[in-house]
Design a protein around this motif. Structure first.
Motif, PDB file in Angstrom:
ATOM      1  N   LYS A  22      50.365-126.512  20.744  1.00 21.00           N
ATOM      2  CA  LYS A  22      49.715-125.208  20.881  1.00 21.00           C
ATOM      3  C   LYS A  22      48.505-125.316  21.812  1.00 21.00           C
ATOM      4  CE  LYS A  22      48.144-121.268  18.298  1.00 21.00           C
ATOM      5  NZ  LYS A  22      48.129-120.537  17.074  1.00 21.00           N
ATOM      6  N   ALA A  39      49.735-125.493  25.346  1.00 19.48           N
ATOM      7  CA  ALA A  39      50.190-124.177  25.810  1.00 19.48           C
ATOM      8  C   ALA A  39      49.011-123.281  26.160  1.00 19.48           C
ATOM      9  CB  ALA A  39      51.066-123.522  24.747  1.00 19.48           C
ATOM     10  N   LEU A  40      47.953-123.321  25.330  1.00 23.63           N
ATOM     11  CA  LEU A  40      46.756-122.527  25.598  1.00 23.63           C
ATOM     12  C   LEU A  40      46.057-123.002  26.874  1.00 23.63           C
ATOM     13  CD1 LEU A  40      45.296-122.141  21.996  1.00 23.63           C
ATOM     14  CD2 LEU A  40      46.264-120.330  23.431  1.00 23.63           C
TER      15      LEU A  40
END
Length: 131
Positions: free
Chosen positions: A3, A6-7
């Protein structure tokens, strides 16, 4: 971790888009209004906006060489180095290579800035675009 990655990728893409937008905005010149009436008054003839022939030493054929090289405005010509101008002339052949473009960028800048009287006074002292 996935995550976060991805950020970070999303953030990097947004930063890239923002900087390219800022870059294109920064590279576009601030528009200076062309005053055809003032130019005509000073030069005693109608002047067309971005007519490179206003520059002492540039005629129709040299103007065509500049247009072919992607230089079609006074602003673009004002940012063209003497070396670049000479290479454009040299590429046109021996009839053009004899010209001296050393004052052309400054003349184009005065035209772009609308400093018509200053340009005319200076041109009155030039010989074929040379000091």
């Amino acid at each position: 971790n996935a995550k976060i990655a991805a950020l970070e990728a999303d953030l990097a893409a947004k930063v890239k888009n923002t900087s390219s937008t800022a870059q294109s905005f920064a590279s576009s010149p601030a528009a200076i209004a062309f005053d055809a009436a003032l130019a005509a008054t000073v030069f005693g003839k109608k002047i067309k906006e971005n007519d490179l022939k206003v520059v002492e030493g540039i005629g129709p054929k040299i103007e065509a060489l500049y247009h072919a090289a992607g230089i079609s405005t006074w602003h673009q010509l004002s940012e063209t180095s003497t070396e670049k101008s000479q290479s454009i002339l040299d590429a046109g052949g021996e009839n053009y290579a004899i010209h001296n473009p050393s004052t052309w960028a400054k003349q184009a800048l005065l035209a772009y800035q609308g400093k018509w009287q200053e340009l005319k006074d200076w041109q009155d002292n030039l010989r074929g675009g040379k000091e």
